[in-house]
Design an enzyme around this catalytic site. Structure first.
Site, short mmCIF file in Angstrom:
data_model
loop_
_atom_site.label_atom_id
_atom_site.label_comp_id
_atom_site.label_asym_id
_atom_site.label_seq_id
_atom_site.Cartn_x
_atom_site.Cartn_y
_atom_site.Cartn_z
N LYS A 1 72.20 -53.38 14.89
CA LYS A 1 73.00 -52.76 14.10
C LYS A 1 73.70 -53.98 13.52
CE LYS A 1 73.27 -48.23 16.11
NZ LYS A 1 72.74 -48.34 17.80
N ARG B 1 65.45 -54.43 17.70
CA ARG B 1 65.66 -53.23 18.17
C ARG B 1 65.61 -53.45 19.64
NH1 ARG B 1 65.74 -50.32 13.78
NH2 ARG B 1 66.48 -48.49 15.13
N ASP C 1 81.04 -48.69 24.43
CA ASP C 1 79.55 -48.72 23.78
C ASP C 1 80.08 -49.14 22.67
OD1 ASP C 1 77.34 -48.07 22.25
OD2 ASP C 1 77.03 -46.11 22.90
N THR D 1 73.44 -51.93 21.44
CA THR D 1 72.22 -52.38 20.82
C THR D 1 72.30 -53.77 20.10
OG1 THR D 1 72.89 -51.06 19.03
CG2 THR D 1 71.64 -49.97 20.62
N GLU E 1 58.48 -58.26 35.66
CA GLU E 1 59.37 -57.51 36.22
C GLU E 1 60.19 -58.16 37.10
OE1 GLU E 1 57.37 -54.30 38.03
OE2 GLU E 1 56.67 -53.36 36.16
N TYR F 1 53.87 -59.77 31.41
CA TYR F 1 54.62 -58.89 32.30
C TYR F 1 55.79 -59.93 33.11
CZ TYR F 1 53.45 -53.88 32.65
OH TYR F 1 53.31 -52.96 32.44
N1 DSN Z 1 71.30 -43.42 15.96
C1 DSN Z 1 72.20 -44.65 15.81
C2 DSN Z 1 72.87 -44.33 14.60
O1 DSN Z 1 72.66 -44.07 13.65
O2 DSN Z 1 74.35 -44.48 14.66
C3 DSN Z 1 73.07 -44.61 16.95
O3 DSN Z 1 72.30 -45.02 17.96
#
Ligand code: DSN
Length: 422
Positions: A234, A240, A205, A231, A61, A59
């Site tokens: 990707k 993730r 974003d 994120t 925090e 942990y």
């Molecule tokens: N679910 C994602 C996508 O496939 O674009 C976006 O968060």
């Protein structure tokens, strides 16, 4: 005691053969299928090592040097490294690497500058936006007044004049740039000019294009945005998870919003994996990767167009494209299913002004980040386009599907994945 030791040392296959068998099957699926989901990728083994590490026991925090738990002397250094690497990679004044997901990262940015009842302006989900950009069933719509912009009906590109006129009419506190299904370059400077005109904050974003930004294959939104969310899993090819970047001015408020505002304990295995991901994304080879992602998407787009498919907006500038299947009398849902049977993984996706329901759709979203990670280049994009076309041209023909499935498994085998596993 013996039982305790046995349990602590036992492998997954000994403890839970059912889950082990399924993860093995998933590995096999990833190896044998051609992965064209635009938001997916294959992470380096070093990233996975962090996620399966002893950091899961801890942990932490709070923030480095201000933790609410003892024993944080190593994990806080990991977090500091992740923060510094994120700042350097994207040229940001401040980074928070604790958000668990892209939606949480967006929530953190929204909560930092908006109060309940404020207005936000973002892209419609069915024209390329994301759930957390104001979908009626998302928390954004429960808390804020959401106004949406879309694409121009003729060009199918963001209608910046519409964005400007909606901004002047509704005076949102926040404007969101960024998309989940938009194949074209985004003009962040133009978004910022609209935001400045009405005194709004610009939140970008960049989840989909983060890897392209890191590799210099897309403009960087940082100089134009008050906040940038993303994120890591990707095109950036990390675990993730997510992060938020901002200028120094918002650093304290953002950090307070993430913890204790909307999260408790950070996920340290993911933070270590993000640190590794940022390191790898700052290496020169990642620039080659990002450029190849864009070249592969362009090659795939050209090959699909050459076979008579209409692409939304007429092409792609980034890592993805949207196929309009209406002329083929196929829905996105049906096409996704038969392509999966043929060893090609894609997702159905609404196209702008789609007459079909969201669970059916008229489109398919294809992306190049994962196949590029496997080492595929333009000649393989031609083979993949040929295979997609063969299946979509004979959707009822089990013989064609089976032949293509075999060919795709052979293509996968020629670009091995995670060879040292299993
Ligand atoms: N679910 C994602 C996508 O496939 O674009 C976006 O968060």
């Amino acid at each position: 005691m013996a039982y305790f030791n046995e349990l602590m040392e036992a492998s997954l296959s000994a403890v839970d053969p059912d889950i082990k068998a399924l993860t093995d099957k998933e590995l096999d699926r990833q190896r044998t299928h051609i992965e064209l989901i635009a938001s997916e990728n294959f992470v380096p083994r070093a990233v996975m090592e962090c996620q399966g590490s002893i950091l899961t026991n801890k942990y932490a925090e709070g923030y480095p040097h201000k933790k609410y738990y003892g024993g944080c002397e190593f994990v806080e250094v990991i977090e500091e490294i992740a923060i510094e690497r994120a700042k350097k990679l994207f040229g940001a004044g401040h980074a928070n690497v604790q958000p668990h997901s892209g939606t949480t990262a967006n929530q953190a940015a929204y909560f930092t500058v908006m109060k309940p009842g404020d207005t936000m302006l973002a892209m419609k989900l069915d024209q390329g936006g994301h759930l957390s950009h104001g979908h009626p069933l998302n928390f954004t719509s429960m808390i804020y007044k959401v106004v949406s912009y879309g694409v121009n009906r003729d060009t199918e590109m963001i209608d910046y004049d519409e964005v400007a006129s909606l901004a002047r009419e509704y005076r949102p506190k926040v404007i969101v740039a960024g998309a989940s299904a938009y194949p074209r370059r985004i003009d962040f400077a133009r978004f910022r000019a609209v935001a400045d005109d009405i005194g709004a904050y610009l939140i970008t974003d960049m989840a989909h294009i983060a890897g392209l930004v890191a590799g210099g294959a897309h403009d960087n939104p940082i100089p134009h945005s008050h906040f940038v969310t993303s994120t890591t899993q990707k095109s950036l090819r990390g675990p993730r998870g997510a992060f938020v970047l901002c200028t120094e001015e918002f650093a304290k408020d953002l950090d307070r919003t993430v913890f204790p505002g909307i999260q408790g304990g950070p996920l340290l295995p993911a933070i270590a994996a993000k640190a590794v991901c940022f390191k790898l994304a700052s290496e020169p080879s990642f620039e080659d990767y990002a450029r190849q992602v864009v070249r592969n998407a362009a090659a795939l787009a050209k090959a699909m167009q050459g076979r008579g498919y209409r692409l939304v907006s007429g092409g792609t500038d980034n890592h993805m494209m949207l196929l309009d299947l209406r002329s083929r009398s196929l829905t996105g849902k049906a096409a996704e299913k038969i392509l999966e049977e043929a060893g090609i993984t894609v997702n159905k996706n609404a196209i702008p002004f789609d007459p079909e329901k969201p669970m059916v759709t008229s489109g398919l979203r294809l992306g190049s980040p994962a196949v590029t990670t496997r080492g595929m280049k333009e000649p393989e994009m031609e083979l993949i386009a040929e295979a997609v076309d063969e299946v979509l041209s004979s959707p009822e023909d089990k013989g064609v599907i089976s032949k293509v499935r075999g060919r795709m498994a052979e293509l996968g085998a020629a670009f091995p994945l995670y060879e040292s596993m299993k």
